[in-house]
Design a protein around this motif. Sequence first.
Motif: not given
Length: 203
Positions: A83-104
């Motif tokens: 939780e300390k490394t995530m922007n609390p104002k971003w929904k998890m979709n944006k958090v996840l895709n910040e660096s790249w888009t993981p496959t399903q």
Amino acid sequence: MELKADNISFSYNKKREILKDISLSVKSDQIIGLIGDSGSGKSTLCKIMAGYITHYTGNVTLDGNQIPDKDYYPVQLIFQHPEKTMNPKWKMNKVLNESWTPTQDLKDTFGLKDAWLTRWPNELSGGELQRFSILRALNPKTKFIIADEISTMLDAVTQVQIWEALINHCKANNIGILAVSHDDELLDVICDDIIKFNEINNL
Ligand SMILES: Nc1ncnc2c1ncn2[C@@H]1O[C@H](COP(=O)(O)OP(=O)(O)OP(=O)(O)O)[C@@H](O)[C@H]1O
């Protein structure tokens, strides 16, 4: 590839040296464990090797070369508290895709549920959040993972699931792992070799 820390020394302030002349190495096909006393400097060494702290003496190299910090940093640090490394104002979709888009497929492997993607970080458990922080770190440009107590706050079942998924992915993609933990039983099971931090820190 080989990630090497050579003769690393560091202090946060002039009063006390935290790391003295530390050297260790991890190869792409290895999982190396690091165990040692609380407060002895393991997390500090992790931050140095992952490029978060730059004012140290010694060298961190990848196959003998300095690691450029302008591009994507190929050594990714995963922390104990996601939780300390995530922007609390971003929904998890944006958090996840910040660096790249993981496959399903990869999301499924790590048990990441689509329903979590529309939530805020504070609406997920520690284990759910840790799956996001691990997936984020597995950008295809990542060559080494430094896992600093990543499963300490998780229950035993979640701990096994997460480690199994991470190790399988890293083995399949030739990503080396440095795993810091106080849990010697866990390190015994997952590591090729275990380094005792107190023995390599020449204080
Ligand atoms: N930003 C900082 N400024 C000053 N001192 C710090 C800072 N971060 C850590 N320290 C100190 O540096 C020492 C080493 O801390 P570090 O977190 O690296 O140890 P650790 O071995 O990872 O501990 P633990 O196993 O408890 O997580 C500790 O004495 C800590 O109080």
